[in-house]
Write a protein that holds these residues in place. Structure first.
Motif, PDB file in Angstrom:
ATOM      1  N   ARG A 152       0.831  -1.210   0.000  1.00 35.79           N
ATOM      2  CA  ARG A 152       0.000   0.000   0.000  1.00 35.79           C
ATOM      3  C   ARG A 152       0.863   1.257   0.000  1.00 35.79           C
ATOM      4  NH1 ARG A 152      -1.581   2.660   4.911  1.00 35.79           N
ATOM      5  NH2 ARG A 152      -2.979   4.405   4.432  1.00 35.79           N
ATOM      6  N   LEU A 153       1.865   1.321   0.897  1.00 40.44           N
ATOM      7  CA  LEU A 153       2.710   2.508   0.983  1.00 40.44           C
ATOM      8  C   LEU A 153       3.637   2.617  -0.223  1.00 40.44           C
ATOM      9  CD1 LEU A 153       3.627   2.535   4.785  1.00 40.44           C
ATOM     10  CD2 LEU A 153       1.756   3.702   3.606  1.00 40.44           C
ATOM     11  N   ALA A 194      -6.708   7.620   3.801  1.00 34.91           N
ATOM     12  CA  ALA A 194      -5.703   8.687   3.779  1.00 34.91           C
ATOM     13  C   ALA A 194      -4.583   8.364   4.752  1.00 34.91           C
ATOM     14  CB  ALA A 194      -6.360  10.019   4.150  1.00 34.91           C
ATOM     15  N   LEU A 195      -3.363   8.763   4.406  1.00 31.32           N
ATOM     16  CA  LEU A 195      -2.218   8.527   5.286  1.00 31.32           C
ATOM     17  C   LEU A 195      -2.368   9.339   6.564  1.00 31.32           C
ATOM     18  CD1 LEU A 195       0.613   8.697   2.610  1.00 31.32           C
ATOM     19  CD2 LEU A 195      -0.147   6.656   3.825  1.00 31.32           C
ATOM     20  N   ASP A 200      -4.816  10.586  -3.660  1.00 31.93           N
ATOM     21  CA  ASP A 200      -6.047   9.795  -3.574  1.00 31.93           C
ATOM     22  C   ASP A 200      -5.861   8.543  -2.728  1.00 31.93           C
ATOM     23  OD1 ASP A 200      -4.339   8.503  -5.257  1.00 31.93           O
ATOM     24  OD2 ASP A 200      -5.733   8.346  -6.946  1.00 31.93           O
ATOM     25  N   ALA A 201      -4.984   8.622  -1.717  1.00 31.40           N
ATOM     26  CA  ALA A 201      -4.767   7.466  -0.844  1.00 31.40           C
ATOM     27  C   ALA A 201      -6.054   7.095  -0.130  1.00 31.40           C
ATOM     28  CB  ALA A 201      -3.677   7.787   0.179  1.00 31.40           C
ATOM     29  N   GLU A 202      -6.365   5.799  -0.092  1.00 31.87           N
ATOM     30  CA  GLU A 202      -7.567   5.323   0.572  1.00 31.87           C
ATOM     31  C   GLU A 202      -7.222   4.071   1.385  1.00 31.87           C
ATOM     32  OE1 GLU A 202     -11.029   5.245   2.144  1.00 31.87           O
ATOM     33  OE2 GLU A 202     -10.571   6.827   0.686  1.00 31.87           O
ATOM     34  N   LEU A 240       1.551  13.221  -1.304  1.00 36.39           N
ATOM     35  CA  LEU A 240       1.074  12.147  -0.443  1.00 36.39           C
ATOM     36  C   LEU A 240      -0.115  12.604   0.403  1.00 36.39           C
ATOM     37  CD1 LEU A 240       4.465  10.624   0.798  1.00 36.39           C
ATOM     38  CD2 LEU A 240       2.856   9.600  -0.828  1.00 36.39           C
ATOM     39  N   ARG A 260       3.096   1.608  -3.252  1.00 36.90           N
ATOM     40  CA  ARG A 260       2.342   2.052  -4.430  1.00 36.90           C
ATOM     41  C   ARG A 260       2.128   3.566  -4.396  1.00 36.90           C
ATOM     42  NH1 ARG A 260      -1.907  -0.984  -3.841  1.00 36.90           N
ATOM     43  NH2 ARG A 260      -1.073  -2.702  -5.089  1.00 36.90           N
ATOM     44  N   LEU A 261       1.812   4.091  -3.226  1.00 38.76           N
ATOM     45  CA  LEU A 261       1.620   5.538  -3.094  1.00 38.76           C
ATOM     46  C   LEU A 261       2.910   6.293  -3.389  1.00 38.76           C
ATOM     47  CD1 LEU A 261      -0.574   5.641   0.143  1.00 38.76           C
ATOM     48  CD2 LEU A 261      -1.334   6.059  -2.213  1.00 38.76           C
TER      49      LEU A 261
END
Length: 416
Positions: free
Chosen positions: A114-115, A237-238, A233-235, A229, A117-118
């Motif tokens: 996940r991280l 959100a960080l 569009d992190a889902e 970051l 990829r972001l």
């Protein structure tokens, strides 16, 4: 979510496995000796625990690509982290529902995925191209300052350390007015020759700085990685902790390694005048030559470190679940089966798949940025400081044999 901090890193590696010989650029002789016997060897650490040292190129590459070997140093304690009284005890993974920190270098999928990829989405070609122009400006600025001060200086504090530090500032979006303070704290926190209390205070100051930076970027986004970051569009959100940890990891990974590569590569070129002449005649030789320097020097002593999560057979040898493996990148990158005359530095050698940036899911995110820093930095250094040479006998250069990342403590030079 549960937050658990990783244990303090210790390096109970036998000193002979870190001790360099007559040539400061060759791997320790003990590693070559182990490699002559087998591509993986079981050793006893100074804390009484045992670990596997992987010296074979193919075996190292396979282990780094195998997700059955864990990078998670929160859930899986490595043999390196054990106290002597714990050395004979079985090691079991810590059960956590989910990690809430952002130390992605020490995570396994799916948390790492996940991280990662972001972050991959932030290391765009456009951003790297923009940074290359700034790398050249920063390099020229510091080299001009060295020339203005006379015809001698120390490459480490005057050039190799500030260049990646200021590039990290560009990447993260640190305000120009804060960069001197940021650079000074970073230099202290990453300098293992400083007292532990001083380094700890600097690290805590950096964490505080990063928290303030995250808060500022929430309200004032810009075209930088941290803003991307925060407002991407992190889902889900960080979180603040994830953002602070990510920024801090990028700082350490992108600064310490590149700074030591710049200084050690300079030393290597000065000790190989034929290769130095190639760069002077045509700096574009560094387009591929940087990867040859990365292969030849391989500045990580012993590591990366992994823990087997199940019984695994490698090269006919059984590695038990819970066993620690230490990848010897310097020795693996000298494989005679993979490179002709691997002990030679040859900047004209075609680019090959060395392990200096790792391999597998944890292969270095910033490797293109590091290549740019090395290519531009070394070319400008060699061409702007004519007749560059050491200001002391090569045997008197202070080597970082006691450090996690190899290099030189200082590199006094003179020029015309």
């Amino acid at each position: 979510m549960t937050t658990t901090k990783p244990p303090t890193m210790r390096r109970p590696v036998p000193p002979e496995m870190l001790r360099r010989g007559r040539c400061p650029f060759d791997p320790p002789a003990e590693l070559a000796k182990l490699d002559d016997q087998a591509p993986l060897s079981r050793i006893e650490l100074l804390n009484g625990a045992h670990a596997w040292v992987i010296t074979g190129y193919e075996q190292a590459r396979a282990i780094l690509a195998d997700t059955r070997f864990s990078s998670d140093n929160v859930r899986h304690r490595t043999a390196m982290d054990l106290r002597p009284e714990e050395a004979g005890e079985p090691r079991r993974p810590v059960e956590l529902p989910q990690r809430a920190d952002g130390r992605f270098l020490f995570m396994d999928p799916p948390e790492h995925t996940r991280l990662r990829r972001l972050l991959t989405g932030q290391f765009t070609v456009r951003r790297m191209q923009q940074l290359e122009a700034r790398i050249r400006e920063i390099a020229v600025e510091h080299l001009d300052a060295m020339r203005a001060a006379g015809n001698s200086g120390d490459v480490v504090p005057a050039f190799a350390l500030p260049l990646p530090s200021l590039v990290i500032c560009e990447l993260l979006g640190v305000d120009y007015a804060d960069r001197a303070e940021f650079q000074e704290r970073t230099a202290v926190a990453l300098n293992l020759t400083k007292p532990e209390e001083e380094r700890q205070a600097a690290s805590e100051a950096i964490q505080g700085f990063m928290r303030g930076l995250v808060a500022y970027k929430r309200e004032h986004p810009a075209d930088d990685l941290l803003s991307g970051l925060i407002h991407g569009d992190a889902e889900p959100a960080l979180t603040e902790e994830e953002l602070v940890d990510i920024a801090t990891v990028l700082l350490g990974a992108g600064h310490e390694t590149t700074a030591n590569m710049l200084a050690l590569a300079t030393f290597a070129l000065l000790e190989h005048p034929d290769q130095l002449a190639l760069v002077r005649e045509d700096p574009s030789v560094l387009d591929n030559g940087v990867d040859e320097l990365l292969r030849y020097l391989s500045i990580i002593h012993i590591g990366p470190t992994r823990v087997a999560t199940e019984e695994i057979t490698v090269a006919g040898t059984t590695i038990a679940a819970g066993d620690t493996v230490l990848i010897s990148v310097p020795q693996a990158n000298r494989s005679a089966e993979h490179w002709p005359q691997p002990e030679r530095l040859d900047l004209t050698r075609p680019r090959t798949s060395h392990l200096a940036f790792g391999h597998g899911v944890h292969q270095c995110l910033g490797q293109q940025l590091a290549r740019s820093e090395l290519r531009v930095g070394l070319a400008e250094l060699v061409t702007r400081l004519p007749d560059l040479h050491l200001a002391l006998d090569p045997g008197e250069v202070s080597l970082r044999t006691d450090m996690l990342v190899y290099g030189v403590h200082s590199l006094p030079v003179t020029w015309s």
